[in-house]
Design an enzyme around this catalytic site. Structure first.
Site, short mmCIF file in Angstrom:
data_model
loop_
_atom_site.label_atom_id
_atom_site.label_comp_id
_atom_site.label_asym_id
_atom_site.label_seq_id
_atom_site.Cartn_x
_atom_site.Cartn_y
_atom_site.Cartn_z
N GLY A 76 41.63 36.23 40.22
CA GLY A 76 41.98 37.48 39.57
C GLY A 76 42.94 38.37 40.31
O GLY A 76 43.23 39.48 39.88
N ARG A 135 52.29 36.29 26.62
CA ARG A 135 51.55 37.33 27.34
C ARG A 135 51.98 38.75 26.93
O ARG A 135 51.16 39.66 26.91
CB ARG A 135 51.68 37.15 28.85
CG ARG A 135 51.05 35.82 29.33
CD ARG A 135 50.85 35.77 30.84
NE ARG A 135 49.84 36.71 31.26
CZ ARG A 135 50.06 37.91 31.77
NH1 ARG A 135 51.30 38.32 31.94
NH2 ARG A 135 49.07 38.71 32.10
N TYR A 158 50.06 31.25 33.17
CA TYR A 158 49.66 31.51 31.79
C TYR A 158 50.84 31.63 30.83
O TYR A 158 50.74 32.29 29.80
CB TYR A 158 48.76 32.75 31.71
CG TYR A 158 47.58 32.65 32.64
CD1 TYR A 158 46.54 31.76 32.39
CD2 TYR A 158 47.50 33.43 33.80
CE1 TYR A 158 45.47 31.64 33.26
CE2 TYR A 158 46.43 33.31 34.67
CZ TYR A 158 45.42 32.42 34.40
OH TYR A 158 44.36 32.32 35.27
N GLU A 173 38.99 31.52 43.71
CA GLU A 173 39.72 30.73 42.71
C GLU A 173 41.01 31.41 42.26
O GLU A 173 41.13 31.81 41.10
CB GLU A 173 38.82 30.52 41.48
CG GLU A 173 37.63 29.64 41.74
CD GLU A 173 36.68 29.55 40.56
OE1 GLU A 173 35.88 28.62 40.52
OE2 GLU A 173 36.74 30.44 39.68
N PRO A 174 41.99 31.55 43.12
CA PRO A 174 43.23 32.18 42.67
C PRO A 174 44.08 31.24 41.82
O PRO A 174 44.24 30.07 42.15
CB PRO A 174 43.96 32.49 44.00
CG PRO A 174 43.47 31.43 44.93
CD PRO A 174 42.06 31.10 44.52
N GLY A 175 44.59 31.75 40.72
CA GLY A 175 45.51 30.96 39.90
C GLY A 175 46.86 31.66 39.88
O GLY A 175 47.84 31.23 40.49
N ARG A 176 46.88 32.83 39.21
CA ARG A 176 48.12 33.59 39.04
C ARG A 176 48.81 33.89 40.37
O ARG A 176 50.04 33.77 40.46
CB ARG A 176 47.77 34.91 38.34
CG ARG A 176 48.97 35.74 37.93
CD ARG A 176 48.54 37.14 37.53
NE ARG A 176 47.41 37.19 36.63
CZ ARG A 176 47.49 37.17 35.31
NH1 ARG A 176 48.66 37.13 34.73
NH2 ARG A 176 46.39 37.22 34.57
N CYS A 231 59.63 34.05 14.02
CA CYS A 231 59.59 34.84 12.80
C CYS A 231 58.46 35.87 12.92
O CYS A 231 57.43 35.76 12.27
CB CYS A 231 59.35 33.90 11.64
SG CYS A 231 59.72 34.68 10.09
N GLU A 232 58.65 36.83 13.81
CA GLU A 232 57.57 37.75 14.16
C GLU A 232 58.20 38.95 14.88
O GLU A 232 58.87 38.76 15.90
CB GLU A 232 56.61 37.02 15.12
CG GLU A 232 55.33 37.66 15.41
CD GLU A 232 54.18 37.02 14.62
OE1 GLU A 232 53.22 37.73 14.36
OE2 GLU A 232 54.27 35.82 14.28
#
Ligand SMILES: Cc1ncc(COP(=O)(O)O)c(C=O)c1O
Ligand SMILES: N[C@@H](CCCC[NH3+])C(=O)O
Length: 467
Positions: free
Chosen positions: A276, A362, A423, A318-321, A393-394
């Protein structure tokens, strides 16, 4: 006091139209170094990563593309490993996983957190040592649990009473045992977007400490013959800068750890405090270095263990980012530029690129802020307020909500967005039948394909045709 911008943007009618922090840069051709991977440079307006100029990379591999800086990724992973030397560091594969990255992590001595059968399969394909794999998820299927036990993953992190029962049955049926951590909810309101906070009571993950469910889950795991109780697991959320949430969670989880010792007579050997850790997406973000995080977490844990009179369990994170986020950027080609008038006479350019919410959801999903820079040439034009948008198309198909880009950005230019390692590819979609971009590795002036670009054949492969 805010001042009027030449474009009329900032306060032409007294209303703020962008984030308060967005300021006209002194030099729109300069690079804000800490937002980019460590080998990123800008010279003559051309952005290079790993010694590869991005215009060359795009000529070779096409656009859009995610650009993965191998040296940067490995340096960040090793920095966590070394700063948390007496912890186990599990890289969170949900942020971004492929066999190449899994091999780097295996070689560099990290462990791996997977949260689905798919991620487990990638780890297996990469030959990742299964004893160093932790298997997460709030709804793992029977087949996934069987596979994890057969492969001999080091730990399964259980998340519900149904799962404790299911996993116990799997170990009995296979005649195997497995290490188990119990995911608990510490009741912390982490300061991050609501969708990525995971330690308050009213959400789907974990067993509540406050309600007594966590202690009951520990009791059931301990009682199951095939399950080896390793410890408690807490993950409070993602993109967090305020470390007080980690402190409160660590205190509550350690109190439960001690309670398990006194009430069940079990000294659990391990504890995981999750990931996190936030990264810088804009100049406003000020992330902590791994050394500071390690020192802070260690101090809290040691203080609490002393106060509780218990031995310190072996810790993991548990680092990801914080590992992969800054090590990638996305390069896009500009297709169209449109200026719109805002209330009060301000103007904003909509810079449409050849990707969008299918390669970076994101911004739309979490209202995330990103930055961007012109990557293919120098410009003499002054800065102008721009919004980098995709081709979907948004109307909410926005990659970078607000950025100052040179006022002459035009079709054919390359624009790069930093901090897209976490992510973005892992949450990419085929919306509007977009082809997911490749991940191109760069190292010492050379490129290598990590994930190839999807093809129309890939898209059509699942369409079985008119019956
Ligand atoms: C259990 C668990 N561990 C680790 C992570 C990784 O988080 P981050 O990428 O923010 O470090 C997550 C995602 O938030 C998670 O759910
Ligand atoms: N996917 C989220 C992070 C949470 C995922 C892990 N629990 C993001 O892009 O910020």
């Amino acid at each position: 006091m805010p001042t009027a911008h030449p474009s009329g943007w900032a306060h032409a009618d007294g209303a703020l139209r962008g984030p308060h922090w967005l300021r006209e840069p002194a030099d729109p051709n300069a690079l804000v170094a800490h937002l980019w991977s460590r080998t990123t440079t800008k010279s003559g307006g051309v952005l290079s990563v790993g010694g590869v100029p991005l215009p060359d990379l795009v000529r070779e591999h096409g656009s859009p593309a995610y650009v993965l800086d191998e040296a940067d990724f490995r340096a960040r992973a090793v920095a966590f490993r070394d700063a948390f030397a007496d912890f186990d560091v599990y890289y969170a594969g949900k942020a971004f996983l492929c066999t190449t990255v899994a091999r780097w992590l295996a070689d560099d001595g990290l462990s791996l957190d997977v949260c689905s059968g798919g991620e487990l399969t990638v780890a297996e394909r990469a030959g990742f040592p299964m004893a160093r794999v932790g298997f997460h998820g709030n709804n793992k299927t029977l087949a996934e649990l069987e596979r994890a036990v057969e492969l001999g993953v080091g730990r399964v992190i259980v998340d519900s009473f149904d799962e404790v029962e299911r996993l116990a049955a799997v170990t009995t049926e296979l005649g195997r045992t497995t290490g188990v951590m119990v995911r608990v909810t510490a009741g912390v309101e982490a300061h991050t977007h609501e969708y990525i906070a995971t330690a308050h009571e009213d959400q789907k993950f974990g067993f509540s400490i406050a309600s007594g469910d966590a202690l009951e889950a520990v009791r059931r795991v301990h009682a199951a013959p095939g399950l080896r109780l390793l410890g408690l697991h807490s993950h409070i959320g993602s993109q967090i800068f305020d470390t007080s949430g980690f402190e409160v969670a660590a205190r509550r989880v350690l109190a439960l750890h001690a309670q398990v010792g006194t009430e069940l007579g079990v000294a659990m050997p391990e504890m995981d405090l999750g990931g996190g850790f936030g990264i810088a997406y804009t100049t406003q973000d000020d992330p902590s270095e791994p050394e500071a995080l390690a020192a802070g977490i260690t101090a809290i844990v040691e203080h609490e263990c002393r106060a509780l009179g218990i031995a310190r369990p072996r810790l993991s994170i548990e680092p990801g980012r914080a590992v992969v986020g800054p090590s990638m950027c996305t390069v896009y080609e500009v297709g169209t530029v449109k200026e719109v008038a805002l209330d009060g006479g301000a103007r904003r350019s909509y810079v449409s690129v050849d990707g969008g919410m299918s390669d970076n959801i994101r911004t739309a999903l979490y209202d995330a802020d990103y930055s961007a820079t012109l990557a293919s040439r120098a410009s003499e034009a002054g800065p102008s307020l721009a919004r980098v948008v995709g081709k979907h198309c948004e109307a909410g198909d926005i990659v970078v909500k607000d950025e100052f880009l040179p006022g002459d950005v035009r079709p054919g230019d390359l624009v790069a967005v930093p901090g897209t390692g976490a992510y973005c590819r892992s949450m990419a979609s085929n919306y509007n039948h977009a082809l997911r971009p490749p991940v191109i590795g760069v190292r010492d002036g050379k490129t290598f394909t990590v994930l190839r670009r999807e093809t129309v054949a890939d898209l059509l492969a699942t369409d079985v045709g008119v019956q």
